[in-house]
Design a protein around this motif. Structure first.
Motif, PDB file in Angstrom:
ATOM      1  N   ILE A  60       0.622  -0.903   0.352  1.00 42.91           N
ATOM      2  CA  ILE A  60       0.813   0.038   0.073  1.00 42.91           C
ATOM      3  C   ILE A  60       0.616   1.644  -0.005  1.00 42.91           C
ATOM      4  O   ILE A  60       0.958   2.266  -0.859  1.00 42.91           O
ATOM      5  CB  ILE A  60      -0.773   0.246   1.071  1.00 42.91           C
ATOM      6  CG1 ILE A  60      -2.316  -1.208   1.162  1.00 42.91           C
ATOM      7  CG2 ILE A  60      -1.765   1.445   1.108  1.00 42.91           C
ATOM      8  CD1 ILE A  60      -2.947  -1.506   2.793  1.00 42.91           C
ATOM      9  N   ALA A  61       2.095   1.725   0.716  1.00 40.20           N
ATOM     10  CA  ALA A  61       2.525   2.421   1.284  1.00 40.20           C
ATOM     11  C   ALA A  61       3.788   2.565  -0.474  1.00 40.20           C
ATOM     12  O   ALA A  61       3.530   3.943  -0.703  1.00 40.20           O
ATOM     13  CB  ALA A  61       3.706   2.739   2.618  1.00 40.20           C
ATOM     14  N   TRP A  62       4.484   2.240  -0.657  1.00 38.51           N
ATOM     15  CA  TRP A  62       5.045   2.121  -1.540  1.00 38.51           C
ATOM     16  C   TRP A  62       4.528   2.569  -3.031  1.00 38.51           C
ATOM     17  O   TRP A  62       5.286   3.523  -3.558  1.00 38.51           O
ATOM     18  CB  TRP A  62       5.959   0.795  -1.685  1.00 38.51           C
ATOM     19  CG  TRP A  62       6.641   0.137  -0.377  1.00 38.51           C
ATOM     20  CD1 TRP A  62       7.891  -1.600  -0.791  1.00 38.51           C
ATOM     21  CD2 TRP A  62       6.995   0.531   0.136  1.00 38.51           C
ATOM     22  NE1 TRP A  62       8.705  -1.211   0.275  1.00 38.51           N
ATOM     23  CE2 TRP A  62       8.831  -0.332   1.379  1.00 38.51           C
ATOM     24  CE3 TRP A  62       7.164   2.238   1.150  1.00 38.51           C
ATOM     25  CZ2 TRP A  62       8.811   0.868   2.699  1.00 38.51           C
ATOM     26  CZ3 TRP A  62       7.245   2.738   2.360  1.00 38.51           C
ATOM     27  CH2 TRP A  62       8.442   1.095   2.941  1.00 38.51           C
ATOM     28  N   PRO A  63       3.613   2.294  -3.077  1.00 36.79           N
ATOM     29  CA  PRO A  63       3.139   2.338  -4.574  1.00 36.79           C
ATOM     30  C   PRO A  63       2.806   4.658  -3.971  1.00 36.79           C
ATOM     31  O   PRO A  63       2.681   5.530  -5.254  1.00 36.79           O
ATOM     32  CB  PRO A  63       1.478   1.608  -4.634  1.00 36.79           C
ATOM     33  CG  PRO A  63       1.926   0.392  -4.101  1.00 36.79           C
ATOM     34  CD  PRO A  63       2.852   0.674  -3.262  1.00 36.79           C
ATOM     35  N   ALA A  64       2.437   4.597  -2.876  1.00 33.12           N
ATOM     36  CA  ALA A  64       1.580   5.516  -2.921  1.00 33.12           C
ATOM     37  C   ALA A  64       2.923   6.969  -2.672  1.00 33.12           C
ATOM     38  O   ALA A  64       2.678   8.255  -3.470  1.00 33.12           O
ATOM     39  CB  ALA A  64       0.653   5.920  -1.618  1.00 33.12           C
ATOM     40  N   LEU A  65       3.598   6.430  -2.461  1.00 32.28           N
ATOM     41  CA  LEU A  65       4.859   6.437  -2.443  1.00 32.28           C
ATOM     42  C   LEU A  65       6.254   7.243  -3.418  1.00 32.28           C
ATOM     43  O   LEU A  65       6.331   8.570  -3.932  1.00 32.28           O
ATOM     44  CB  LEU A  65       6.117   6.413  -1.298  1.00 32.28           C
ATOM     45  CG  LEU A  65       5.280   6.400   0.234  1.00 32.28           C
ATOM     46  CD1 LEU A  65       6.380   5.675   1.369  1.00 32.28           C
ATOM     47  CD2 LEU A  65       5.781   7.768   0.551  1.00 32.28           C
ATOM     48  N   HIS A  66       5.695   6.054  -4.390  1.00 33.69           N
ATOM     49  CA  HIS A  66       6.042   6.037  -5.804  1.00 33.69           C
ATOM     50  C   HIS A  66       5.530   7.297  -6.614  1.00 33.69           C
ATOM     51  O   HIS A  66       5.925   8.059  -7.419  1.00 33.69           O
ATOM     52  CB  HIS A  66       6.174   4.950  -6.758  1.00 33.69           C
ATOM     53  CG  HIS A  66       6.797   5.244  -7.526  1.00 33.69           C
ATOM     54  ND1 HIS A  66       6.415   5.128  -8.617  1.00 33.69           N
ATOM     55  CD2 HIS A  66       8.401   4.420  -8.014  1.00 33.69           C
ATOM     56  CE1 HIS A  66       6.829   4.460  -9.832  1.00 33.69           C
ATOM     57  NE2 HIS A  66       7.855   4.264  -9.380  1.00 33.69           N
ATOM     58  N   ALA A  67       4.297   7.701  -6.305  1.00 39.33           N
ATOM     59  CA  ALA A  67       3.303   8.463  -7.017  1.00 39.33           C
ATOM     60  C   ALA A  67       3.584   9.364  -6.398  1.00 39.33           C
ATOM     61  O   ALA A  67       3.260  10.705  -7.698  1.00 39.33           O
ATOM     62  CB  ALA A  67       1.580   7.590  -7.121  1.00 39.33           C
ATOM     63  N   VAL A  68       4.287   9.861  -5.267  1.00 38.68           N
ATOM     64  CA  VAL A  68       4.633  11.483  -5.070  1.00 38.68           C
ATOM     65  C   VAL A  68       5.850  11.121  -5.251  1.00 38.68           C
ATOM     66  O   VAL A  68       6.580  12.824  -4.459  1.00 38.68           O
ATOM     67  CB  VAL A  68       3.873  11.591  -3.657  1.00 38.68           C
ATOM     68  CG1 VAL A  68       2.956  11.280  -3.742  1.00 38.68           C
ATOM     69  CG2 VAL A  68       4.450  10.779  -2.201  1.00 38.68           C
ATOM     70  N   GLY A  69       6.351  10.719  -6.265  1.00 42.86           N
ATOM     71  CA  GLY A  69       8.075  10.923  -6.303  1.00 42.86           C
ATOM     72  C   GLY A  69       8.920  10.622  -5.394  1.00 42.86           C
ATOM     73  O   GLY A  69      10.127  11.041  -5.903  1.00 42.86           O
ATOM     74  N   VAL A  70       9.167   9.214  -4.709  1.00 33.55           N
ATOM     75  CA  VAL A  70      10.132   9.005  -4.535  1.00 33.55           C
ATOM     76  C   VAL A  70      10.338   7.985  -4.770  1.00 33.55           C
ATOM     77  O   VAL A  70       9.543   6.819  -5.604  1.00 33.55           O
ATOM     78  CB  VAL A  70       9.230   7.969  -3.231  1.00 33.55           C
ATOM     79  CG1 VAL A  70      10.281   6.949  -2.047  1.00 33.55           C
ATOM     80  CG2 VAL A  70       9.249   8.551  -1.746  1.00 33.55           C
ATOM     81  N   THR A  72      12.286   3.919  -7.084  1.00 39.34           N
ATOM     82  CA  THR A  72      11.996   2.981  -6.956  1.00 39.34           C
ATOM     83  C   THR A  72      12.951   2.636  -6.163  1.00 39.34           C
ATOM     84  O   THR A  72      13.233   1.100  -5.592  1.00 39.34           O
ATOM     85  CB  THR A  72      12.326   2.365  -8.313  1.00 39.34           C
ATOM     86  OG1 THR A  72      10.566   2.830  -9.359  1.00 39.34           O
ATOM     87  CG2 THR A  72      11.811   0.774  -8.935  1.00 39.34           C
ATOM     88  N   GLU A  73      14.339   3.123  -6.965  1.00 41.41           N
ATOM     89  CA  GLU A  73      15.601   2.616  -5.701  1.00 41.41           C
ATOM     90  C   GLU A  73      15.611   2.604  -4.145  1.00 41.41           C
ATOM     91  O   GLU A  73      15.226   0.967  -3.875  1.00 41.41           O
ATOM     92  CB  GLU A  73      16.697   3.472  -6.230  1.00 41.41           C
ATOM     93  CG  GLU A  73      17.565   3.016  -7.629  1.00 41.41           C
ATOM     94  CD  GLU A  73      15.987   4.067  -8.694  1.00 41.41           C
ATOM     95  OE1 GLU A  73      16.635   3.544 -10.103  1.00 41.41           O
ATOM     96  OE2 GLU A  73      15.374   4.629  -8.795  1.00 41.41           O
ATOM     97  N   ALA A  77      15.579  -0.702  -1.590  1.00 38.90           N
ATOM     98  CA  ALA A  77      16.247  -0.723  -0.431  1.00 38.90           C
ATOM     99  C   ALA A  77      15.498  -1.206   0.307  1.00 38.90           C
ATOM    100  O   ALA A  77      16.430  -2.014   1.721  1.00 38.90           O
ATOM    101  CB  ALA A  77      17.075   0.308  -0.834  1.00 38.90           C
ATOM    102  N   MET A  78      14.126  -0.129   0.977  1.00 39.59           N
ATOM    103  CA  MET A  78      13.447  -1.062   2.077  1.00 39.59           C
ATOM    104  C   MET A  78      12.591  -2.628   2.123  1.00 39.59           C
ATOM    105  O   MET A  78      12.977  -2.446   2.604  1.00 39.59           O
ATOM    106  CB  MET A  78      11.974   0.480   2.213  1.00 39.59           C
ATOM    107  CG  MET A  78      12.602   2.106   1.766  1.00 39.59           C
ATOM    108  SD  MET A  78      13.043   2.183   3.601  1.00 39.59           S
ATOM    109  CE  MET A  78      13.739   4.282   4.005  1.00 39.59           C
TER     110      MET A  78
END
Length: 215
Positions: A60-70, A72-73, A77-78
């Motif tokens: 849930i969190a990673w797709p949302a964070l990727h969508a706001v600019g975080v 993939t690398e 790592a996380m």
């Protein structure tokens, strides 16, 4: 008092429990089956909470964070750190089962060593995540993606939600409590935790009453 995301407040609960387990195992009296059973009960909750948290972050969190600019690398790592935590959880699971089966000195020592490893890798991950992602949560908290993420995490059911909130608030600092109530109004917490968190308050919170976290 500075702002804190709910994510960071949850991290505080993991840190507290890890300290509590290590303290409890450091003073464990060989042959104390009742205490071993108590710690096994607390462990089942901790294991479930940490596993649910890091699996939820991936889903849930990673797709949302990727969508706001975080990047993939960074998220990869996380996830690698999550894998390290999962391995340490598996080893601790075995050690705690051994302590419950035969609550001897060797078993308590082995369980404590597993918890020390688990604390090391978990705290390293939490520190890394907070350094990299806490600023993102704060800067992007009003975006549709992060709001949708919060709603998705909230779809856990009342039973899990009540146990979760009772656990995460048990021993929380004022800043951590504020981080929770900023996302979930206090009256809602009172209702959910009051009704559906009774199991935690009855069965687990008393286990830690004489085992305060390190400060």
């Amino acid at each position: 008092m500075g702002e804190m995301s709910m994510n960071k407040a949850i991290h505080g609960a993991f840190r507290r429990d890890l300290d509590r387990f290590i303290t409890a195992l450091g003073t464990f009296q060989p042959g104390d089956r009742a205490r071993a059973a108590q710690l096994a009960t607390a462990w089942a909750n901790f294991d479930d909470q940490l596993t649910h948290h890091h699996e939820g972050e991936h889903q849930i969190a990673w797709p949302a964070l990727h969508a706001v600019g975080v990047s993939t690398e960074l998220l990869d790592a996380m996830d690698a750190e999550h894998d390290t935590m999962a391995a340490a959880l598996a080893e601790t699971r075995v050690a705690m089962a051994g302590l419950l089966r035969d609550p001897g000195d060797a078993q308590a020592t082995a369980a404590k060593a597993c918890f020390e490893t688990l604390r090391t890798v978990t705290v390293a991950h939490l520190d890394h995540e907070e350094a990299e992602l806490e600023p993102v949560y704060q800067a992007k908290k009003d975006t549709p993606e992060i709001k949708a993420m919060g709603r998705a995490f909230g779809k856990t059911g009342l039973a899990r939600g009540g146990r979760f909130f009772s656990w995460v608030l048990d021993g929380a600092s004022p800043e951590e409590r504020a981080g929770i109530t900023a996302s979930v109004p206090a009256p809602v917490l009172s209702i959910i935790g009051g009704i559906f968190g009774r199991g935690y308050r009855k069965e687990i919170a008393p286990i830690w009453a004489a085992t305060p976290p390190r400060r």
